[in-house]
Write a protein that holds these residues in place. Structure first.
Motif, PDB file in Angstrom:
ATOM      1  N   PHE A 108      -0.873 -22.446   0.426  1.00 54.37           N
ATOM      2  CA  PHE A 108       0.032 -21.520  -0.220  1.00 54.37           C
ATOM      3  C   PHE A 108       0.176 -21.960  -1.674  1.00 54.37           C
ATOM      4  CE2 PHE A 108       2.498 -25.130   0.910  1.00 54.37           C
ATOM      5  CZ  PHE A 108       3.464 -25.265  -0.075  1.00 54.37           C
ATOM      6  N   LYS A 109       0.805 -21.100  -2.408  1.00 50.51           N
ATOM      7  CA  LYS A 109       1.122 -21.464  -3.782  1.00 50.51           C
ATOM      8  C   LYS A 109       2.543 -21.006  -4.102  1.00 50.51           C
ATOM      9  CE  LYS A 109      -1.025 -17.314  -5.788  1.00 50.51           C
ATOM     10  NZ  LYS A 109      -2.000 -16.833  -6.776  1.00 50.51           N
ATOM     11  N   ILE A 110       3.160 -21.773  -4.932  1.00 48.99           N
ATOM     12  CA  ILE A 110       4.552 -21.472  -5.314  1.00 48.99           C
ATOM     13  C   ILE A 110       4.538 -20.473  -6.455  1.00 48.99           C
ATOM     14  CG2 ILE A 110       6.680 -22.441  -6.277  1.00 48.99           C
ATOM     15  CD1 ILE A 110       6.068 -25.029  -4.802  1.00 48.99           C
ATOM     16  N   LEU A 111       5.196 -19.346  -6.234  1.00 47.15           N
ATOM     17  CA  LEU A 111       5.274 -18.321  -7.273  1.00 47.15           C
ATOM     18  C   LEU A 111       6.508 -18.517  -8.165  1.00 47.15           C
ATOM     19  CD1 LEU A 111       4.382 -15.197  -5.071  1.00 47.15           C
ATOM     20  CD2 LEU A 111       2.855 -16.633  -6.425  1.00 47.15           C
ATOM     21  N   GLU A 112       7.615 -18.879  -7.571  1.00 41.48           N
ATOM     22  CA  GLU A 112       8.856 -19.089  -8.320  1.00 41.48           C
ATOM     23  C   GLU A 112       9.570 -20.311  -7.757  1.00 41.48           C
ATOM     24  OE1 GLU A 112      11.404 -15.716  -8.251  1.00 41.48           O
ATOM     25  OE2 GLU A 112       9.834 -14.278  -8.842  1.00 41.48           O
ATOM     26  N   MET A 113      10.293 -20.971  -8.646  1.00 35.87           N
ATOM     27  CA  MET A 113      11.084 -22.127  -8.214  1.00 35.87           C
ATOM     28  C   MET A 113      12.309 -22.193  -9.133  1.00 35.87           C
ATOM     29  SD  MET A 113       9.804 -26.030  -7.523  1.00 35.87           S
ATOM     30  CE  MET A 113       9.355 -26.337  -9.235  1.00 35.87           C
ATOM     31  N   HIS A 114      13.457 -22.065  -8.520  1.00 35.02           N
ATOM     32  CA  HIS A 114      14.696 -22.021  -9.293  1.00 35.02           C
ATOM     33  C   HIS A 114      15.696 -23.029  -8.713  1.00 35.02           C
ATOM     34  CE1 HIS A 114      13.363 -18.274 -11.207  1.00 35.02           C
ATOM     35  NE2 HIS A 114      12.975 -17.893  -9.984  1.00 35.02           N
ATOM     36  N   MET A 115      16.512 -23.513  -9.621  1.00 31.12           N
ATOM     37  CA  MET A 115      17.648 -24.374  -9.219  1.00 31.12           C
ATOM     38  C   MET A 115      18.933 -23.602  -9.497  1.00 31.12           C
ATOM     39  SD  MET A 115      19.047 -27.917 -10.923  1.00 31.12           S
ATOM     40  CE  MET A 115      20.637 -28.566 -10.408  1.00 31.12           C
ATOM     41  N   GLY A 116      19.923 -23.846  -8.682  1.00 31.97           N
ATOM     42  CA  GLY A 116      21.217 -23.208  -8.899  1.00 31.97           C
ATOM     43  C   GLY A 116      22.349 -24.139  -8.518  1.00 31.97           C
ATOM     44  N   ILE A 117      23.555 -23.716  -8.846  1.00 32.20           N
ATOM     45  CA  ILE A 117      24.774 -24.446  -8.497  1.00 32.20           C
ATOM     46  C   ILE A 117      25.732 -23.448  -7.880  1.00 32.20           C
ATOM     47  CG2 ILE A 117      26.798 -25.658  -9.406  1.00 32.20           C
ATOM     48  CD1 ILE A 117      24.433 -27.461  -9.358  1.00 32.20           C
ATOM     49  N   ASN A 118      26.285 -23.830  -6.740  1.00 29.37           N
ATOM     50  CA  ASN A 118      27.263 -22.997  -6.055  1.00 29.37           C
ATOM     51  C   ASN A 118      26.711 -21.590  -5.781  1.00 29.37           C
ATOM     52  OD1 ASN A 118      29.086 -25.142  -6.227  1.00 29.37           O
ATOM     53  ND2 ASN A 118      29.934 -24.396  -8.155  1.00 29.37           N
ATOM     54  N   GLY A 119      25.421 -21.539  -5.401  1.00 26.84           N
ATOM     55  CA  GLY A 119      24.799 -20.273  -5.023  1.00 26.84           C
ATOM     56  C   GLY A 119      24.323 -19.432  -6.188  1.00 26.84           C
ATOM     57  N   GLN A 120      24.498 -19.898  -7.428  1.00 28.88           N
ATOM     58  CA  GLN A 120      24.132 -19.099  -8.597  1.00 28.88           C
ATOM     59  C   GLN A 120      22.997 -19.798  -9.339  1.00 28.88           C
ATOM     60  OE1 GLN A 120      25.710 -16.064  -9.537  1.00 28.88           O
ATOM     61  NE2 GLN A 120      23.877 -15.954 -10.784  1.00 28.88           N
ATOM     62  N   ARG A 121      21.925 -19.046  -9.637  1.00 31.21           N
ATOM     63  CA  ARG A 121      20.811 -19.624 -10.374  1.00 31.21           C
ATOM     64  C   ARG A 121      21.215 -20.057 -11.781  1.00 31.21           C
ATOM     65  NH1 ARG A 121      15.532 -15.710  -9.599  1.00 31.21           N
ATOM     66  NH2 ARG A 121      15.252 -15.936  -7.330  1.00 31.21           N
ATOM     67  N   LEU A 122      20.521 -21.083 -12.275  1.00 30.37           N
ATOM     68  CA  LEU A 122      20.688 -21.542 -13.645  1.00 30.37           C
ATOM     69  C   LEU A 122      19.378 -21.356 -14.380  1.00 30.37           C
ATOM     70  CD1 LEU A 122      22.552 -24.963 -13.054  1.00 30.37           C
ATOM     71  CD2 LEU A 122      23.575 -22.755 -13.628  1.00 30.37           C
ATOM     72  N   ASP A 123      19.479 -20.960 -15.660  1.00 31.27           N
ATOM     73  CA  ASP A 123      18.254 -20.882 -16.453  1.00 31.27           C
ATOM     74  C   ASP A 123      17.977 -22.252 -17.061  1.00 31.27           C
ATOM     75  OD1 ASP A 123      19.894 -21.200 -18.713  1.00 31.27           O
ATOM     76  OD2 ASP A 123      20.110 -19.028 -18.977  1.00 31.27           O
ATOM     77  N   LYS A 124      16.857 -22.334 -17.752  1.00 32.07           N
ATOM     78  CA  LYS A 124      16.421 -23.639 -18.260  1.00 32.07           C
ATOM     79  C   LYS A 124      17.408 -24.215 -19.281  1.00 32.07           C
ATOM     80  CE  LYS A 124      11.474 -22.914 -17.482  1.00 32.07           C
ATOM     81  NZ  LYS A 124      10.122 -22.871 -18.115  1.00 32.07           N
ATOM     82  N   SER A 125      17.991 -23.359 -20.108  1.00 34.65           N
ATOM     83  CA  SER A 125      18.928 -23.868 -21.109  1.00 34.65           C
ATOM     84  C   SER A 125      20.201 -24.411 -20.443  1.00 34.65           C
ATOM     85  CB  SER A 125      19.283 -22.764 -22.104  1.00 34.65           C
ATOM     86  OG  SER A 125      19.926 -21.676 -21.439  1.00 34.65           O
ATOM     87  N   GLN A 126      20.637 -23.720 -19.412  1.00 36.30           N
ATOM     88  CA  GLN A 126      21.805 -24.206 -18.698  1.00 36.30           C
ATOM     89  C   GLN A 126      21.517 -25.538 -18.010  1.00 36.30           C
ATOM     90  OE1 GLN A 126      22.293 -20.641 -16.297  1.00 36.30           O
ATOM     91  NE2 GLN A 126      24.196 -20.103 -17.412  1.00 36.30           N
ATOM     92  N   MET A 127      20.327 -25.641 -17.437  1.00 35.73           N
ATOM     93  CA  MET A 127      19.972 -26.904 -16.792  1.00 35.73           C
ATOM     94  C   MET A 127      19.869 -28.034 -17.813  1.00 35.73           C
ATOM     95  SD  MET A 127      17.074 -25.556 -14.114  1.00 35.73           S
ATOM     96  CE  MET A 127      16.577 -27.211 -13.720  1.00 35.73           C
ATOM     97  N   ALA A 128      19.256 -27.733 -18.949  1.00 33.75           N
ATOM     98  CA  ALA A 128      19.104 -28.770 -19.966  1.00 33.75           C
ATOM     99  C   ALA A 128      20.460 -29.229 -20.485  1.00 33.75           C
ATOM    100  CB  ALA A 128      18.242 -28.251 -21.108  1.00 33.75           C
ATOM    101  N   ALA A 129      21.392 -28.278 -20.637  1.00 34.31           N
ATOM    102  CA  ALA A 129      22.734 -28.652 -21.136  1.00 34.31           C
ATOM    103  C   ALA A 129      23.459 -29.562 -20.172  1.00 34.31           C
ATOM    104  CB  ALA A 129      23.540 -27.387 -21.398  1.00 34.31           C
ATOM    105  N   ARG A 130      23.169 -29.421 -18.898  1.00 33.99           N
ATOM    106  CA  ARG A 130      23.871 -30.237 -17.905  1.00 33.99           C
ATOM    107  C   ARG A 130      23.075 -31.477 -17.490  1.00 33.99           C
ATOM    108  NH1 ARG A 130      25.284 -25.001 -17.314  1.00 33.99           N
ATOM    109  NH2 ARG A 130      27.341 -24.450 -16.440  1.00 33.99           N
ATOM    110  N   GLY A 131      21.834 -31.563 -17.988  1.00 34.87           N
ATOM    111  CA  GLY A 131      21.030 -32.720 -17.628  1.00 34.87           C
ATOM    112  C   GLY A 131      20.354 -32.600 -16.287  1.00 34.87           C
ATOM    113  N   TYR A 132      20.224 -31.355 -15.755  1.00 34.94           N
ATOM    114  CA  TYR A 132      19.576 -31.148 -14.471  1.00 34.94           C
ATOM    115  C   TYR A 132      18.066 -31.055 -14.673  1.00 34.94           C
ATOM    116  CZ  TYR A 132      24.279 -29.641 -13.054  1.00 34.94           C
ATOM    117  OH  TYR A 132      25.629 -29.568 -12.822  1.00 34.94           O
TER     118      TYR A 132
END
Length: 933
Positions: free
Chosen positions: A308-332
Motif C-alpha cells: 500500500f501507499k500512504i496518500l495522506e497523513m495528518h496530526m491533530g489535537i482533540n479530534g481537530q487536524r492541525l496544519d504545518k504552521s500550527q504544528m511548527a508553532a507548538r513544536g509537534y
C-alpha cells in the motif's frame, strides 16, 4: 449523564470500564460548589460545537458544570435516550474531561441516533441536563449540530476512546433509488435472514474471528454490545474495547486491540457478506522528561493484506487536524519510518494539561494530551482507500517533583523566611505542622506568621512562610553560652484538587545568632545580711542558682526571702547562713563572703560568677564584771577541716556550751577551766586557750601534741578600775585572726530602805524623800564577779546639790577610804557577811549617814542632795600601798563644824584621778528642811 475517561495505564486504552457515568462534577472540578443555584444553559455561552471529519465535537466549559452533575441524552426525533456507558460505546459516543471539568463530547457521524441524510448530511442532537445539589434544581440545554461529510473512503476505521468503528462502502444497485436497499417481502426476509431486526438494518448475522469463529445473529450481537447496521451507502460495525470477541495483537511492537468479523446483510441482489476489521492501538508511547513519542504501526497488518501507499497523513489535537504552521508553532512533529508513524509532542504543550498526584504521599505530576492521527492509504492491488483515524489520549508516567525549599532567612531581621515550590495550580496549602501543633493557613496569618501564595508563569504556584525567631513555635538551643540556634521544623500539608488527595512536605529551617545576653549579678550588704540582685538575660530564668555550695531550692528561697518575676530575682542572705564563708575574724567583726553562681545544668555551663565580701559586727570575746569569760571560735575558710565541736579549753573537760559546723561557743568563769591570772604593774590578766590537738600516732585528738588549732583568750583589767577585756591568740599562718576585745567590771551603788539591807529603792522610787537627820543606808557592790581574791574599796564619797558629780557646793562623806573627820555626824561603816545574796563579802561595802542639806547664811540652798563615790577593785594578795590597803575600820575624830544639823559649804574637792570608778545615787529629797532637831 456526565462520563469521563479513566486509564489505569498511560500506555493502555480501550478498557472495558473506560467510561464513568453519573460522575459528580465536583469531583473533577475545582470544588467551587454553588448549591441550590439553577443553571441557565439556554445561551450558547460556554458551549461550542463543531465538525471534525467523521465526528461531531461538543465542548463544554467548566464554568457551566461547577458543583453540578451532568447527564447527557441523545435526541432521536421526539425521544431522549440517556447515554449510559455501555450504550455510548455501543452507539458511537465518547467524552473526554479534564479534572477541572473542561469537557469534550464526541459523536460518530455513523452513531445510532444521528439523523443521516444520504451519508452526506448528519444532524446530531444532544441534551445536557445539569443537576444541582437539590434534585429539583435542574437546568437543561439542547444542542444540535449539522455536519456535512462526503469524503468517505471506501473503508474508514475510527478508534475512539471507548469503541472501535469500521464502515465500508456498499455498491448501489442500478434498479434501486440511490441510498435505498431493494424491497423484499417479509416472508423471504423471515425465511432467508432468521432473527433479522428489520429492513432498516439490513443485517442478518455476523461471524467473529477471535481467531476461532463465533457466529451471532444481529439481536445476539446487539445484546453483546455490538452495533451492525447499514446506511444508504455503507455497512457499519462498532465494538467496545475488550469484549469477548476482540483480542490483542502485537503489531510492529505496538499492542493493538482487534476485532474481525464477516457480516451478512441484505442487499438488493440478495444476501451479501463483507469482511470487516478494525485494529486500534492501546500503547506505543515512549516518554522522556521533555518529549512524548507516539508510535503507530505504519502497516496495520489486521487491516492491510498486501502493499500500500500512504496518500495522506495528518496530526491533530482533540479530534481537530492541525496544519504545518500550527504544528511548527507548538513544536509537534509527524514522521514515518519503515515500521512506524511517529508523532512527537513536547511535554507541557499548551494543548494538554498538567495534573498533580501524590502516590505514597509524595508529590508527582503527569502531563495529559489528546493527539489524533488521520491516515489515508491505498492498496496497490486494490484501488479501495482506507482512512484510519485514531483519537488517543496520552498521560505521561508519574514524574516526581519534590518541592524545593528556598531558605530566604535574614538574620538581621530575626525572621525565618522560606519559599516552597513549585506546584501546579491544582494544589492548595491546607495547614502547617509546627513543633507546637497544627495551624491552618488562616490561623497562621492570624498569629502573624505570614503565609502567601505566589502565582508563577505557566499556571504554576509557590508558597512562602515567614515566622519570627521569637515565636513560640520556634525551638531554641544554645551550642555555646553566647550563641543561640533557632530551629523551625515544619510540615506543609497540601491537598490536590478536585480529588482532595493529601500529601505533605517537611522543611527544617535553622539559623544561628550570637545574641545571648547573659544574666548579671549585683549585691550590697548592711549590718546583718547580703542583698543579691540578679537581672535575667535573654534566656530568662532558665538557669540554676548556686548560693554558696547550695542550690537554690524552694525551701532555701523561702529562707532567703526569694522574690522573682519575669526579669529579676533577689535574695536576702543572712551573713551567718550556711551559704556564706568566713574569711577573717576581728574582735568586733567578721569578714564574710557569699558566692553566687548561675549554672546551666543541661550544658554544664557557668553563666554568671559573683562574690561579695563584707564585714559584719560580731563580738568574738566578752569579759564580764562577774569574772565570766565567753569566747567564740569561728571556722574560717583557711581551716576547712576544722570540727568546732572538738575544740576545748586548757582543761579538756571544758567543751563548748554550744557548737555547730561553724562555731564553738565557750562560757567559763575566770577561776575555772585552767584559766590563769597574772598581776603586773596596775593590770590584772586572765588567760586561757582554745585548742584542737591531734596525735597522729594514736589517730585521735588528745593532748597538745602537734597543735592543729590554738587560740588564746585574754582579759585585761586595771586593778583600780574596770578595764576592757580582750582575747588574743598565737595564730598559725592559716588560722583565723582576731584583735583585742573589750569588757567592764560593773560596780553598783544602791540605797537600802533600812539597816537590814534586804530591801532597796529601785529606779522608779527616785527621788527618795527623807527627813532631816534620818539615816541613809548605802550599799556599793562589785556585780556578778565570783573571784574571792578581789576586794571592793570605797575610795571617796561626797554629796552635791546637783546630779553633776563635779558641781559645787559639795560635802565629803568618805575621804581616802575613811569617814570624814570634819563631819559631826560621822559616817558609819557596816560589816558584810555571807548570805543567800552575798557570795563574796569582800565585793560589798555598806555605810550609813544622816540626811542633811546645804545652807548659806542660814538659808537652805536646795531641798535635795546627790551622793557620789569612787571605788577601786584590789587584789587581796597585793602589797601595794594606798587605797588597796583596805577600808577604814574606826573613826579618828569628829569635826565641830556642824551647826544645828546643817552642813556648811566646803571647797570643791579634787577629782583628778583617772583610775577611779565613778558611781552616783539618785536624788534624795529633804522633807521639811526647816525643822530643828
Amino acid at each position: 449523564m456526565l462520563f469521563v475517561w479513566l486509564r489505569t495505564d498511560c500506555n493502555m486504552r480501550g478498557l472495558k470500564n473506560i467510561l464513568l457515568w453519573n460522575l459528580m462534577a465536583a469531583v473533577i472540578l475545582l470544588g467551587q460548589a454553588r448549591p441550590n443555584v439553577k443553571l441557565n444553559l439556554q445561551s450558547s455561552s460556554g458551549l461550542r460545537s463543531d465538525c471534525a471529519g467523521n465526528l461531531m465535537r461538543l465542548s463544554l466549559d467548566k464554568a457551566l458544570a461547577v458543583g453540578n452533575q451532568l447527564e447527557v441524552e441523545a435526541i432521536n426525533g421526539t425521544q431522549h435516550i440517556v447515554l449510559t456507558p455501555s450504550l455510548a460505546a455501543q452507539c458511537g459516543y465518547s467524552m473526554e474531561s479534564d479534572p477541572w471539568g473542561n469537557t469534550r463530547i464526541y459523536t460518530s457521524l455513523m452513531g445510532c441516533y444521528v439523523d443521516n441524510k444520504d451519508d452526506t448530511t448528519f444532524n446530531v442532537g444532544l441534551r445536557l441536563q445539569m443537576y444541582g445539589q437539590n434534585p429539583s434544581d435542574v437546568a437543561s440545554h439542547d444542542v444540535t449540530q449539522t455536519c456535512s461529510y462526503s469524503r468517505w473512503a471506501s473503508r474508514e476505521v475510527l478508534c475512539d476512546r471507548n469503541y472501535m468503528e469500521v464502515s465500508k462502502h456498499m455498491a448501489t444497485p442500478d434498479a434501486g433509488a440511490k441510498g435505498q436497499t431493494q424491497d423484499v417481502n417479509d416472508d423471504l426476509q423471515s425465511n432467508t435472514i432468521p432473527g433479522a431486526s428489520g429492513a432498516a438494518h439490513g443485517v442478518w448475522k455476523m461471524t467473529f474471528f477471535t481467531p476461532e469463529p463465533v457466529a451471532m445473529v444481529l439481536m445476539e450481537a446487539e445484546q453483546a454490545g455490538y452495533t451492525a447496521m447499514t446506511t444508504s451507502t455503507r455497512l457499519v460495525m462498532r465494538s467496545p474495547y475488550n469484549t469477548a470477541e476482540t483480542y490483542s495483537e502485537d503489531v510492529a511492537g505496538v499492542p493493538m486491540e482487534v476485532f474481525r468479523a464477516s457480516v451478512y446483510y441484505k442487499a438488493p441482489h440478495g444476501l451479501s457478506v463483507e469482511n470487516l476489521a478494525a485494529a486500534c492501538p492501546t500503547g506505543g508511547t515512549l516518554f522522556t522528561e521533555d518529549v512524548i513519542s507516539w508510535h503507530i504501526p505504519r502497516r496495520v497488518t489486521p487491516l492491510v493484506d498486501g502493499s500500500f501507499k500512504i496518500l495522506e497523513m495528518h496530526m491533530g489535537i482533540n479530534g481537530q487536524r492541525l496544519d504545518k504552521s500550527q504544528m511548527a508553532a507548538r513544536g509537534y512533529t509527524l514522521s514515518a519510518t519503515d515500521f512506524h508513524i511517529i508523532i512527537e509532542i513536547p511535554v507541557g504543550s499548551p494543548d494538554g494539561y498538567y495534573k498533580s498526584h501524590a502516590p505514597d504521599y509524595q508529590y508527582h505530576i503527569t502531563y495529559s494530551v489528546e493527539p489524533m492521527l488521520d491516515v489515508l492509504w491505498r492498496g496497490d492491488n486494490n484501488q479501495d482507500d482506507t482512512r484510519y483515524k485514531v483519537l488517543f489520549p496520552i498521560t505521561t508516567p508519574l514524574m516526581p517533583r519534590p518541592p524545593q525549599a528556598e531558605n530566604n532567612t535574614i538574620l538581621e531581621d530575626r525572621m525565618f523566611s522560606v519559599h516552597l515550590g513549585t506546584f501546579l495550580h491544582d494544589v492548595v496549602l491546607r495547614n502547617i505542622t509546627f513543633a507546637t501543633g497544627v495551624l491552618t493557613v488562616e490561623e497562621c496569618n492570624a498569629r502573624g506568621f505570614a503565609v502567601q501564595e505566589h502565582s508563577l508563569p505557566q499556571g504554576r504556584k509557590s508558597f512562602s512562610l515567614q515566622v519570627p525567631f521569637d515565636a513560640d513555635v520556634v525551638l531554641k538551643h544554645n551550642p555555646e553560652p553566647l550563641v543561640t540556634v533557632y530551629s523551625l521544623p515544619l510540615i506543609f500539608a497540601f491537598l490536590i484538587l478536585p480529588e482532595e488527595t493529601p500529601f505533605a512536605h517537611p522543611v527544617d529551617l535553622e539559623a544561628s545568632l550570637r545574641d545571648v545576653v547573659l544574666p548579671t549579678i549585683t549585691g550590697t550588704c548592711d549590718m546583718n545580711a547580703f542583698y543579691i540582685h540578679v537581672k535575667y538575660g535573654s534566656q530568662g530564668s532558665s538557669f540554676q542558682t548556686m548560693v554558696g555550695p547550695l542550690q537554690l531550692s524552694p525551701e532555701l528561697g523561702e529562707a532567703y526571702n526569694l522574690k522573682d518575676n519575669s526579669t529579676h530575682l533577689s535574695l536576702v542572705v543572712p551573713y551567718q547562713a550556711k551559704a556564706t564563708v568566713f574569711e577573717i575574724i576581728n574582735s568586733d567583726s567578721v569578714r564574710a563572703r557569699l558566692d553566687i553562681l548561675l549554672w546551666d545544668p543541661i550544658n554544664n555551663w557557668l553563666l554568671g560568677d559573683f562574690y561579695l565580701a563584707c564585714s559584719f559586727p560580731l563580738m568574738t570575746t566578752n569579759c564580764y564584771p562577774n569574772g565570766t569569760m565567753t569566747a567564740l571560735a569561728v571556722k574560717v575558710e583557711s581551716v576547712p577541716n576544722l570540727e568546732p565541736s572538738l575544740l576545748t579549753l586548757k582543761d579538756k573537760s571544758c567543751k563548748p556550751v554550744f557548737s555547730n559546723d561553724r562555731f564553738a561557743y565557750f562560757s567559763f568563769s575566770a577561776d575555772s577551766c585552767g584559766t590563769t591570772r597574772m598581776f603586773f604593774d596596775q593590770y590584772m590578766l586572765y588567760e586561757n586557750e582554745i585548742g584542737l590537738y591531734y596525735d597522729s600516732n594514736k589517730g585521735a585528738y588528745t593532748s597538745p601534741i602537734d597543735p592543729e588549732y590554738r587560740q588564746t583568750v585574754s582579759c585585761y583589767y586595771v586593778v583600780n578600775e574596770t578595764q576592757t577585756v580582750a582575747f588574743s591568740y598565737k595564730p598559725r599562718s592559716n588560722n583565723p585572726a582576731a584583735q583585742i576585745g573589750s569588757g567592764q567590771l560593773m560596780v553598783q551603788m544602791r540605797l537600802a530602805q533600812d539597816s537590814s539591807y534586804e530591801h532597796f529603792y529601785e529606779a522608779e522610787h527616785y527621788p527618795v524623800v527623807k527627813y532631816l537627820r534620818e539615816p541613809l543606808y548605802f550599799e556599793v557592790a562589785l556585780m556578778q564577779s565570783t573571784d574571792p581574791q578581789l576586794e571592793l574599796i570605797l575610795e571617796n564619797c561626797w554629796a552635791t546639790l546637783h546630779e553633776d558629780r563635779t558641781s559645787l557646793p559639795s560635802w565629803d562623806i568618805i575621804v581616802d577610804s575613811c569617814e570624814n573627820h570634819d563631819d559631826s555626824y560621822v559616817t558609819i561603816f557596816h560589816p558584810v557577811v555571807s548570805d543567800a545574796r552575798v557570795a563574796v563579802p569582800s565585793h560589798f561595802k555598806r555605810f550609813s549617814m544622816k540626811m542633811f542639806t546645804f545652807t548659806k547664811d542660814d538659808e537652805v540652798l536646795k531641798d535635795e542632795i546627790y551622793v557620789h563615790c569612787d571605788a577601786v577593785i584590789c587584789d587581796t594578795n597585793s602589797q601595794a600601798d594606798g587605797a588597796c590597803r583596805g577600808q577604814c575600820a574606826h573613826r579618828t575624830g569628829m569635826s565641830n563644824s556642824r551647826q544645828q544639823g546643817i552642813k556648811v559649804k566646803r571647797e570643791q574637792r579634787s577629782t583628778d584621778s583617772s583610775n577611779q570608778r565613778q558611781i552616783s545615787s539618785g536624788p534624795i529629797v529633804l522633807l521639811n528642811p526647816q525643822s530643828n532637831f
